[in-house]
Enzyme design. Structure first.
Site, PDB file in Angstrom:
ATOM      1  N   LYS A   1       0.852  -1.209   0.000  1.00 26.67           N
ATOM      2  CA  LYS A   1       0.000   0.000   0.000  1.00 26.67           C
ATOM      3  C   LYS A   1       0.875   1.242   0.000  1.00 26.67           C
ATOM      4  CE  LYS A   1       0.934   1.193   4.509  1.00 26.67           C
ATOM      5  NZ  LYS A   1       1.784   2.308   4.881  1.00 26.67           N
TER       6      LYS A   1
ATOM      7  N   ASP B   1      -2.203  -1.751  10.728  1.00 26.09           N
ATOM      8  CA  ASP B   1      -2.507  -1.704   9.287  1.00 26.09           C
ATOM      9  C   ASP B   1      -3.154  -2.986   8.773  1.00 26.09           C
ATOM     10  OD1 ASP B   1      -1.384   0.785   9.095  1.00 26.09           O
ATOM     11  OD2 ASP B   1       0.464   0.134   8.114  1.00 26.09           O
TER      12      ASP B   1
HETATM   13  O1  C5P Z   1       0.406  -1.350  15.126  1.00 27.38           O
HETATM   14  P1  C5P Z   1       1.819  -1.566  14.719  1.00 27.38           P
HETATM   15  O2  C5P Z   1       2.472  -2.685  15.499  1.00 27.38           O
HETATM   16  O3  C5P Z   1       2.024  -1.708  13.259  1.00 27.38           O
HETATM   17  O4  C5P Z   1       2.606  -0.239  15.131  1.00 27.38           O
HETATM   18  C1  C5P Z   1       4.016  -0.165  15.240  1.00 27.38           C
HETATM   19  C2  C5P Z   1       4.364   0.994  16.140  1.00 27.38           C
HETATM   20  O5  C5P Z   1       4.053   2.239  15.522  1.00 27.38           O
HETATM   21  C3  C5P Z   1       3.590   1.006  17.445  1.00 27.38           C
HETATM   22  O6  C5P Z   1       4.263   0.273  18.430  1.00 27.38           O
HETATM   23  C4  C5P Z   1       3.549   2.480  17.795  1.00 27.38           C
HETATM   24  O7  C5P Z   1       4.751   2.854  18.419  1.00 27.38           O
HETATM   25  C5  C5P Z   1       3.516   3.160  16.442  1.00 27.38           C
HETATM   26  N1  C5P Z   1       2.140   3.524  16.043  1.00 27.38           N
HETATM   27  C6  C5P Z   1       1.537   4.612  16.624  1.00 27.38           C
HETATM   28  N2  C5P Z   1       0.263   4.947  16.247  1.00 27.38           N
HETATM   29  C7  C5P Z   1      -0.381   4.254  15.290  1.00 27.38           C
HETATM   30  C8  C5P Z   1       0.234   3.145  14.686  1.00 27.38           C
HETATM   31  C9  C5P Z   1       1.501   2.808  15.079  1.00 27.38           C
HETATM   32  O8  C5P Z   1       2.102   5.282  17.497  1.00 27.38           O
HETATM   33  N3  C5P Z   1      -1.603   4.622  14.928  1.00 27.38           N
END
Ligand code: C5P
Length: 298
Positions: free
Chosen positions: A14, A139
């Site tokens: 994406k 995501d």
């Molecule tokens: O959800 P995911 O594991 O992909 O996110 C990776 C990191 O990115 C999270 O640990 C967080 O620190 C940051 N993040 C965030 N806000 C979001 C998505 C991700 O702060 N909406």
């Protein structure tokens, strides 16, 4: 009756057309309004049965062949949810660059969830599927449907939008600078001065629905300023893309991949060749709307 013993699935990348960071939440995540679109750069995943009830992964990029891989965690999460013992071998043919802002790992996880539900004939309600996907990463829910969608909350509240793609963005050049960027680091150092109120994402939604003109400044990514400042290689790649003839360059997600839209294939190809000659990893791509047709059963 012949039963299938092998499943192939394409798992698309994406880009983020917009990414408004609204603010930091008490749980450490950030509230977002982001418009995501799948593009035709994809990994191919083959799922097949193992005889020993194990979940195993092999990958064309060996550093990804571990139990931490989101695709493995997706399979484990489904097995736990349904108390299943079936084993599965996940073979990952990677083409989407890793830790690049293109959602490759999240896409792989969603593809495995969808394919295993179909293969193992599991009845998972849409809310349960969404919850399971969101537990794997912010995501992952987007990739259950793909196409064009507005993603809110921490990214897991997905509103699919009708496929509307402007001719001015018919071709997308993706340029991956030779570094990896950790999303958590980018968010950790994001100052509140980079927060916005969602205006950009709303404006681009309106424009893509044909109700207003698409203003390039609304293709805004709130993470871009910080990434360009912190990672000189990304700022350099942006400069080089503009110098090679791109008129608009934006960061995808937390980067480091940059994308530039083009209306004409020949123009996009000229810029691609120049950047390739400068040593860049460049992909010529386009928006894509995956359908059930990307799952292939043997
Ligand atoms: O959800 P995911 O594991 O992909 O996110 C990776 C990191 O990115 C999270 O640990 C967080 O620190 C940051 N993040 C965030 N806000 C979001 C998505 C991700 O702060 N909406």
């Amino acid at each position: 009756m012949m039963t299938s013993n092998m499943f192939f699935v394409q798992s698309y990348a994406k880009i983020n057309l917009t990414l408004d960071v609204l603010g930091r939440r008490p749980d450490g995540y950030h509230d977002l309004a982001t418009l995501m679109q799948t593009v035709d750069l994809y990994d191919t995943i083959c799922l097949s049965a193992t005889t020993d009830q194990s979940v195993r992964v092999t990958c064309t990029q060996p550093e990804l062949a571990s139990e931490d891989n989101l695709a493995v965690r997706a399979a484990q999460a489904l097995r736990r949810h349904f108390s299943l013992k079936q084993g599965v071998l996940i073979e990952l043919d990677k083409h989407i660059p890793i830790a690049a802002g293109l959602g490759g790992g999240s896409s792989n996880a969603a593809a495995v969830l969808l394919a295993l539900c179909q293969w193992w004939q599991l009845q998972l309600s849409p809310p349960d599927m969404l919850a399971l996907a969101a537990s794997l990463g912010s995501d992952v829910p987007f990739f259950l449907t793909g196409g064009l969608a507005l993603c809110e909350g921490r990214g897991e509240r997905v509103t699919p939008l009708a496929p509307q793609w402007p001719a001015a963005m018919r071709w997308l050049l993706l340029v991956k600078p030779a570094i990896s960027v950790a999303t958590a680091t980018v968010f950790r150092y994001l100052p509140s001065s980079d927060y916005t109120d969602g205006t950009h994402s709303r404006a681009v939604c309106e424009a893509l629905a044909g109700r207003s003109k698409l203003q390039p400044e609304n293709l805004h990514n709130g993470l871009e300023r910080g990434v360009l400042e912190r990672y000189p290689q990304v700022a350099q790649a942006r400069e080089d893309m503009l110098r090679a003839g791109a008129s608009l360059v934006r960061l995808s997600g937390s980067g480091p991949t940059l994308f530039a839209p083009f209306s004409e294939l020949l123009h996009a190809t000229q810029v691609q060749q120049q950047l390739h000659a400068q040593g860049y990893e460049v992909y010529l791509s386009r928006a894509i709307y995956p359908s059930g047709g990307n799952v292939c059963l043997f």
